[in-house]
Design a protein around this motif. Structure first.
Motif, PDB file in Angstrom:
ATOM      1  N   LEU A 257       0.849  -1.190   0.000  1.00  0.00           N
ATOM      2  CA  LEU A 257       0.000   0.000   0.000  1.00  0.00           C
ATOM      3  C   LEU A 257       0.886   1.241   0.000  1.00  0.00           C
ATOM      4  O   LEU A 257       2.002   1.212   0.549  1.00  0.00           O
ATOM      5  CB  LEU A 257      -0.902   0.023   1.242  1.00  0.00           C
ATOM      6  CG  LEU A 257      -2.010  -1.031   1.332  1.00  0.00           C
ATOM      7  CD1 LEU A 257      -2.650  -0.981   2.713  1.00  0.00           C
ATOM      8  CD2 LEU A 257      -3.057  -0.801   0.249  1.00  0.00           C
ATOM      9  N   PRO A 258       0.409   2.357  -0.581  1.00  0.00           N
ATOM     10  CA  PRO A 258       1.192   3.593  -0.566  1.00  0.00           C
ATOM     11  C   PRO A 258       1.394   4.101   0.863  1.00  0.00           C
ATOM     12  O   PRO A 258       0.503   3.978   1.714  1.00  0.00           O
ATOM     13  CB  PRO A 258       0.334   4.570  -1.386  1.00  0.00           C
ATOM     14  CG  PRO A 258      -0.589   3.710  -2.183  1.00  0.00           C
ATOM     15  CD  PRO A 258      -0.844   2.498  -1.351  1.00  0.00           C
ATOM     16  N   PHE A 299      -5.376  -3.730   7.774  1.00  0.00           N
ATOM     17  CA  PHE A 299      -5.045  -3.000   6.549  1.00  0.00           C
ATOM     18  C   PHE A 299      -5.408  -3.791   5.296  1.00  0.00           C
ATOM     19  O   PHE A 299      -5.408  -3.242   4.199  1.00  0.00           O
ATOM     20  CB  PHE A 299      -3.560  -2.633   6.539  1.00  0.00           C
ATOM     21  CG  PHE A 299      -3.231  -1.476   7.437  1.00  0.00           C
ATOM     22  CD1 PHE A 299      -3.243  -0.173   6.951  1.00  0.00           C
ATOM     23  CD2 PHE A 299      -2.938  -1.688   8.780  1.00  0.00           C
ATOM     24  CE1 PHE A 299      -2.964   0.892   7.782  1.00  0.00           C
ATOM     25  CE2 PHE A 299      -2.654  -0.625   9.617  1.00  0.00           C
ATOM     26  CZ  PHE A 299      -2.666   0.672   9.123  1.00  0.00           C
ATOM     27  N   GLY A 300      -5.711  -5.070   5.454  1.00  0.00           N
ATOM     28  CA  GLY A 300      -6.175  -5.876   4.333  1.00  0.00           C
ATOM     29  C   GLY A 300      -5.206  -5.933   3.169  1.00  0.00           C
ATOM     30  O   GLY A 300      -5.622  -5.975   2.007  1.00  0.00           O
ATOM     31  N   SER A 301      -3.923  -5.940   3.461  1.00  0.00           N
ATOM     32  CA  SER A 301      -2.913  -5.910   2.409  1.00  0.00           C
ATOM     33  C   SER A 301      -2.000  -7.123   2.491  1.00  0.00           C
ATOM     34  O   SER A 301      -1.720  -7.636   3.587  1.00  0.00           O
ATOM     35  CB  SER A 301      -2.063  -4.637   2.551  1.00  0.00           C
ATOM     36  OG  SER A 301      -0.907  -4.691   1.741  1.00  0.00           O
ATOM     37  N   PRO A 302      -1.520  -7.629   1.338  1.00  0.00           N
ATOM     38  CA  PRO A 302      -0.461  -8.643   1.373  1.00  0.00           C
ATOM     39  C   PRO A 302       0.743  -8.098   2.126  1.00  0.00           C
ATOM     40  O   PRO A 302       1.059  -6.896   2.026  1.00  0.00           O
ATOM     41  CB  PRO A 302      -0.147  -8.876  -0.108  1.00  0.00           C
ATOM     42  CG  PRO A 302      -1.357  -8.419  -0.841  1.00  0.00           C
ATOM     43  CD  PRO A 302      -1.915  -7.288  -0.044  1.00  0.00           C
ATOM     44  N   MET A 303       1.432  -8.949   2.876  1.00  0.00           N
ATOM     45  CA  MET A 303       2.559  -8.504   3.694  1.00  0.00           C
ATOM     46  C   MET A 303       3.783  -9.374   3.448  1.00  0.00           C
ATOM     47  O   MET A 303       3.661 -10.588   3.278  1.00  0.00           O
ATOM     48  CB  MET A 303       2.179  -8.523   5.177  1.00  0.00           C
ATOM     49  CG  MET A 303       1.252  -7.409   5.602  1.00  0.00           C
ATOM     50  SD  MET A 303       0.720  -7.572   7.326  1.00  0.00           S
ATOM     51  CE  MET A 303      -0.599  -8.778   7.156  1.00  0.00           C
ATOM     52  N   THR A 304       4.938  -8.757   3.442  1.00  0.00           N
ATOM     53  CA  THR A 304       6.209  -9.463   3.323  1.00  0.00           C
ATOM     54  C   THR A 304       7.162  -8.930   4.378  1.00  0.00           C
ATOM     55  O   THR A 304       6.893  -7.900   5.018  1.00  0.00           O
ATOM     56  CB  THR A 304       6.822  -9.277   1.924  1.00  0.00           C
ATOM     57  OG1 THR A 304       7.022  -7.866   1.686  1.00  0.00           O
ATOM     58  CG2 THR A 304       5.916  -9.848   0.840  1.00  0.00           C
ATOM     59  N   ASP A 305       8.272  -9.627   4.551  1.00  0.00           N
ATOM     60  CA  ASP A 305       9.324  -9.213   5.487  1.00  0.00           C
ATOM     61  C   ASP A 305       8.743  -8.918   6.867  1.00  0.00           C
ATOM     62  O   ASP A 305       8.995  -7.868   7.459  1.00  0.00           O
ATOM     63  CB  ASP A 305      10.071  -7.994   4.938  1.00  0.00           C
ATOM     64  CG  ASP A 305      11.396  -7.769   5.665  1.00  0.00           C
ATOM     65  OD1 ASP A 305      11.906  -8.727   6.285  1.00  0.00           O
ATOM     66  OD2 ASP A 305      11.914  -6.631   5.633  1.00  0.00           O
ATOM     67  N   GLU A 310       8.153 -13.817  16.429  1.00  0.00           N
ATOM     68  CA  GLU A 310       6.966 -13.900  17.279  1.00  0.00           C
ATOM     69  C   GLU A 310       5.733 -13.368  16.550  1.00  0.00           C
ATOM     70  O   GLU A 310       4.623 -13.876  16.716  1.00  0.00           O
ATOM     71  CB  GLU A 310       7.172 -13.124  18.578  1.00  0.00           C
ATOM     72  CG  GLU A 310       8.159 -13.741  19.545  1.00  0.00           C
ATOM     73  CD  GLU A 310       9.591 -13.309  19.260  1.00  0.00           C
ATOM     74  OE1 GLU A 310      10.449 -13.547  20.117  1.00  0.00           O
ATOM     75  OE2 GLU A 310       9.840 -12.710  18.174  1.00  0.00           O
ATOM     76  N   LEU A 311       5.938 -12.315  15.738  1.00  0.00           N
ATOM     77  CA  LEU A 311       4.811 -11.770  14.985  1.00  0.00           C
ATOM     78  C   LEU A 311       4.385 -12.734  13.879  1.00  0.00           C
ATOM     79  O   LEU A 311       3.187 -12.919  13.633  1.00  0.00           O
ATOM     80  CB  LEU A 311       5.190 -10.401  14.391  1.00  0.00           C
ATOM     81  CG  LEU A 311       4.111  -9.704  13.560  1.00  0.00           C
ATOM     82  CD1 LEU A 311       2.826  -9.521  14.354  1.00  0.00           C
ATOM     83  CD2 LEU A 311       4.610  -8.347  13.046  1.00  0.00           C
ATOM     84  N   ARG A 312       5.353 -13.393  13.222  1.00  0.00           N
ATOM     85  CA  ARG A 312       5.017 -14.372  12.188  1.00  0.00           C
ATOM     86  C   ARG A 312       4.218 -15.536  12.790  1.00  0.00           C
ATOM     87  O   ARG A 312       3.242 -16.016  12.198  1.00  0.00           O
ATOM     88  CB  ARG A 312       6.293 -14.885  11.509  1.00  0.00           C
ATOM     89  CG  ARG A 312       7.041 -13.808  10.729  1.00  0.00           C
ATOM     90  CD  ARG A 312       8.077 -14.422   9.800  1.00  0.00           C
ATOM     91  NE  ARG A 312       9.142 -15.125  10.524  1.00  0.00           N
ATOM     92  CZ  ARG A 312      10.251 -14.548  10.963  1.00  0.00           C
ATOM     93  NH1 ARG A 312      10.451 -13.230  10.769  1.00  0.00           N
ATOM     94  NH2 ARG A 312      11.185 -15.248  11.584  1.00  0.00           N
ATOM     95  N   ALA A 313       4.624 -15.961  13.980  1.00  0.00           N
ATOM     96  CA  ALA A 313       3.898 -17.045  14.650  1.00  0.00           C
ATOM     97  C   ALA A 313       2.479 -16.602  15.017  1.00  0.00           C
ATOM     98  O   ALA A 313       1.526 -17.385  14.947  1.00  0.00           O
ATOM     99  CB  ALA A 313       4.655 -17.488  15.901  1.00  0.00           C
ATOM    100  N   ALA A 314       2.343 -15.337  15.391  1.00  0.00           N
ATOM    101  CA  ALA A 314       1.019 -14.812  15.744  1.00  0.00           C
ATOM    102  C   ALA A 314       0.100 -14.785  14.531  1.00  0.00           C
ATOM    103  O   ALA A 314      -1.109 -15.040  14.643  1.00  0.00           O
ATOM    104  CB  ALA A 314       1.151 -13.410  16.338  1.00  0.00           C
ATOM    105  N   PHE A 315       0.657 -14.501  13.349  1.00  0.00           N
ATOM    106  CA  PHE A 315      -0.147 -14.534  12.128  1.00  0.00           C
ATOM    107  C   PHE A 315      -0.662 -15.961  11.870  1.00  0.00           C
ATOM    108  O   PHE A 315      -1.804 -16.154  11.443  1.00  0.00           O
ATOM    109  CB  PHE A 315       0.661 -14.050  10.928  1.00  0.00           C
ATOM    110  CG  PHE A 315       0.690 -12.555  10.785  1.00  0.00           C
ATOM    111  CD1 PHE A 315      -0.490 -11.832  10.634  1.00  0.00           C
ATOM    112  CD2 PHE A 315       1.890 -11.856  10.789  1.00  0.00           C
ATOM    113  CE1 PHE A 315      -0.477 -10.451  10.492  1.00  0.00           C
ATOM    114  CE2 PHE A 315       1.914 -10.476  10.648  1.00  0.00           C
ATOM    115  CZ  PHE A 315       0.727  -9.776  10.503  1.00  0.00           C
TER     116      PHE A 315
END
Length: 332
Positions: A257-258, A299-305, A310-315
């Motif tokens: 997203l911009p 935000f309903g957006s694709p996410m990378t990096d 811990e945040l990746r596990a939460a996803f």
């Protein structure tokens, strides 16, 4: 219906801002006819108040030059506004707490008893939120100096620390000369909207990062503000000097997203860094990792990096919860 004297005080209160008030609006708020309004205006003129008629579209009445007001003319709504405002200044401005307390005490002493009871009903204690608003409120002297430059429309020389807390750049504050146009308070933070003539662009600066403000006395020409005005400019500017709040759980991700769009809707204490026209890095914090994941999902957006692990596990956990919720319904 109110007595003539009570109506006169209410009419003075309406005109005390100096703006023009339509006769129809005055009549509606006082519950009288426009003929009665004209009669009350004449009564006030006989008492020495310079009330002027304003003709044409948008016409009405206004308090002209030389007009004076009684020591205090307030209605119930104005009393509430003053009481709350003077008690909550410490949340957004430092160095003015005692002054605000004395000001409220002075105003209260000259209020009629009925209005004093209204003011006392709004006794509050304002505490800044250390999570949402990690930066300390700016000093009153700093706001006064910058605000004076804005009001006088003169160039402002200042030192500005625009580096991030986690930056390895030790350059420190830089000296700048700007055209100060507006002060904006948003999400309990103070910002200066200024124009940098050297690079010919508008800039947004966090007031608490400004030091050594100096009025040069050199005037500048008024400019047309970007679309939406100063408030909109602050909201859509990613590089406005915000710092990540010290939440127990903090993380970041690259959103498709911009940056200008994300900056408008990022919660307080978040930091947005533009990568290109269509991507930005968003850093945020929350009480828990699952809660932080939920903020990113909004935000309903694709996410990378996505960082940290811990945040990746939460996803992953959030996905399991959402998948279970979507399949838990029963068909009839």
């Amino acid at each position: 219906m109110a007595t003539t004297s009570a109506r006169a005080l209410s009419l003075l209160s309406m005109l005390s801002s100096g703006s023009t008030v339509a006769g129809e609006e005055i009549a509606r708020r006082l519950g009288v006819s426009q003929r009665t309004v004209r009669r009350d205006v004449e009564t006030l003129r006989e008492l020495g108040y310079a009330i002027e008629p304003v003709k044409g579209a948008g016409g009405g009445y206004r308090l002209g030059p030389g007009g004076s007001l009684p020591p205090l003319v307030l209605d119930e709504e104005q009393v509430v506004a003053i009481a709350v405002a003077l008690q909550t200044t410490s949340a957004v401005l430092r160095g003015i707490e005692e002054t605000s307390r004395r000001a409220l005490q002075t105003v209260r002493q000259v209020m009629p008893r009925r209005l004093r009871l209204d003011a006392d009903a709004f006794t509050v204690t304002a505490l800044p939120n250390q999570w949402e608003f990690p930066a300390p409120a700016p000093e009153a002297d700093l706001v006064r100096a910058v605000g004076t430059a804005v009001r006088q429309r003169v160039l402002l020389r200042l030192d500005y620390d625009g580096t991030d807390d986690d930056s390895t750049d030790d350059a420190g504050p830089t000296s700048r000369v700007l055209e100060p146009h507006h002060l904006v308070v948003w999400a309990a933070r103070w910002y200066l909207v200024a124009y940098e003539a050297t690079h010919q662009h508008w800039d947004v600066l966090r007031l608490d990062r400004i030091t050594h403000p100096e009025l040069t006395g050199v005037p500048f020409v008024e400019r047309d503000l970007p679309e939406g005005g100063p408030g909109a400019l602050v909201q859509r500017t990613p590089a406005r000097g915000d710092r990540l709040a010290p939440w127990p759980c903090t993380g970041s991700a690259v959103l498709a997203l911009p940056a200008e769009l994300v900056a408008q809707f990022a919660p307080g204490g978040a930091v947005v860094r533009g990568l290109d026209e269509d991507r930005c890095e968003l850093s945020m914090g929350a009480w828990s990792w699952i809660g932080l994941a939920g903020l990113f999902i909004t935000f309903g957006s694709p996410m990378t990096d996505v960082q940290p692990s811990e945040l990746r596990a939460a996803f992953t956990r959030a996905g399991e919860h959402l998948s279970g919720s979507a399949t838990s319904g029963r068909t009839q």
